[in-house]
Design an enzyme around this catalytic site. Structure first.
Site, PDB file in Angstrom:
ATOM      1  N   TYR A  52      19.514  62.946  52.210  1.00 42.67           N
ATOM      2  CA  TYR A  52      19.195  61.892  51.244  1.00 42.67           C
ATOM      3  C   TYR A  52      18.202  60.887  51.795  1.00 42.67           C
ATOM      4  O   TYR A  52      18.338  60.391  52.916  1.00 42.67           O
ATOM      5  CB  TYR A  52      20.471  61.149  50.819  1.00 42.67           C
ATOM      6  CG  TYR A  52      20.197  60.046  49.816  1.00 42.67           C
ATOM      7  CD1 TYR A  52      19.921  60.352  48.495  1.00 42.67           C
ATOM      8  CD2 TYR A  52      20.184  58.714  50.211  1.00 42.67           C
ATOM      9  CE1 TYR A  52      19.657  59.347  47.576  1.00 42.67           C
ATOM     10  CE2 TYR A  52      19.913  57.706  49.299  1.00 42.67           C
ATOM     11  CZ  TYR A  52      19.657  58.032  47.981  1.00 42.67           C
ATOM     12  OH  TYR A  52      19.374  57.038  47.080  1.00 42.67           O
ATOM     13  N   HIS A  82       9.392  49.622  42.994  1.00 36.90           N
ATOM     14  CA  HIS A  82      10.307  48.496  43.138  1.00 36.90           C
ATOM     15  C   HIS A  82       9.588  47.146  43.216  1.00 36.90           C
ATOM     16  O   HIS A  82      10.236  46.109  43.372  1.00 36.90           O
ATOM     17  CB  HIS A  82      11.190  48.680  44.377  1.00 36.90           C
ATOM     18  CG  HIS A  82      12.304  49.660  44.183  1.00 36.90           C
ATOM     19  ND1 HIS A  82      12.111  51.027  44.187  1.00 36.90           N
ATOM     20  CD2 HIS A  82      13.630  49.482  43.961  1.00 36.90           C
ATOM     21  CE1 HIS A  82      13.259  51.637  43.980  1.00 36.90           C
ATOM     22  NE2 HIS A  82      14.207  50.723  43.839  1.00 36.90           N
ATOM     23  N   ASN A 194      15.744  48.671  52.082  1.00 32.72           N
ATOM     24  CA  ASN A 194      17.189  48.491  52.202  1.00 32.72           C
ATOM     25  C   ASN A 194      17.452  47.383  53.217  1.00 32.72           C
ATOM     26  O   ASN A 194      16.990  47.446  54.354  1.00 32.72           O
ATOM     27  CB  ASN A 194      17.872  49.773  52.656  1.00 32.72           C
ATOM     28  CG  ASN A 194      18.261  50.670  51.494  1.00 32.72           C
ATOM     29  OD1 ASN A 194      18.055  51.873  51.547  1.00 32.72           O
ATOM     30  ND2 ASN A 194      18.807  50.107  50.440  1.00 32.72           N
TER      31      ASN A 194
END
Length: 212
Positions: A52, A82, A194
């Protein structure tokens, strides 16, 4: 220039960076852990197994395998998709603090980014290329995705930045500072967005101002 070892930086040091716009960089001791993690990511990206965020899509597309030759495009698209913040730009002092906190996070060697990604942030701080980051747009879930995407966009020559007090395209700002946009490798876009460095920088700014 402040040299930082992740996990040992004090609030006083972070306040110095916030108040005085002092450039900061990671100590050389962080280099090997960072590169070791990057090697693991490179091996996963070249392998057949779906991992992932490295060679798959994101969210509901987690089971969609991405070809090795498309991983750079995947990471770039992740960043650009984003960049959806709104509102007035975050002040330079908070933006520089946010970038510094990102260095400390990636310097722990758990993000899977190459050292050159860290060097790009360090050089931007040293030479005064400051990403334009809208002050609204983070929901905190999975991290400050939108604000950090605007930071990452400036690193790759997209979006906007300020240089010597003038707002311009980030590509132009990097060029004026003698820098070049970087091309993100596997997982590096994910590693950049993140995290909670935007929220933490704002919280620290509130703390530092409360002290006074």
């Amino acid at each position: 220039m402040i040299k930082m070892i992740p996990g040992t930086v004090t609030l006083a040091t972070l306040e110095d960076i916030y108040r005085n716009l002092t450039p900061a960089k990671l100590d050389a001791s962080a280099h090997e852990p960072v590169e070791a993690a990057a090697r693991m990511v490179a091996e996963a990206a070249a392998g057949e197994a779906a991992v992932y965020g490295i060679n798959t899509g994101f969210g509901k597309l987690a089971s969609t395998k991405i070809a090795p030759e498309d991983t750079a495009t995947l990471q770039r698209n992740l960043i650009l998709s984003h960049c959806c913040g709104v509102g007035e730009p975050l002040p330079e002092d908070k933006t520089r603090l946010m970038m510094t906190l990102k260095l400390l996070s990636m310097g722990r060697g758990a993000s899977g980014v190459r050292w050159l990604v860290i060097e790009q942030i360090e050089q931007m701080l040293e030479r005064g290329v400051i990403p334009v980051i809208p002050s609204q747009g983070s929901v905190g879930a999975s991290g400050d995705l939108a604000p950090l995407a605007h930071m990452a966009a400036a690193m790759i020559g997209a979006g906007e930045a300020t240089f010597e007090g003038t707002r311009m395209s980030s590509g132009e700002a990097l060029k004026k500072a003698g820098l070049e946009p970087i091309i993100l490798g596997p997982k590096e876009g994910l590693g950049l967005i993140n995290g909670t460095q935007f929220s933490t920088a704002c919280a620290l700014a509130g703390l530092f101002d409360a002290w006074r």
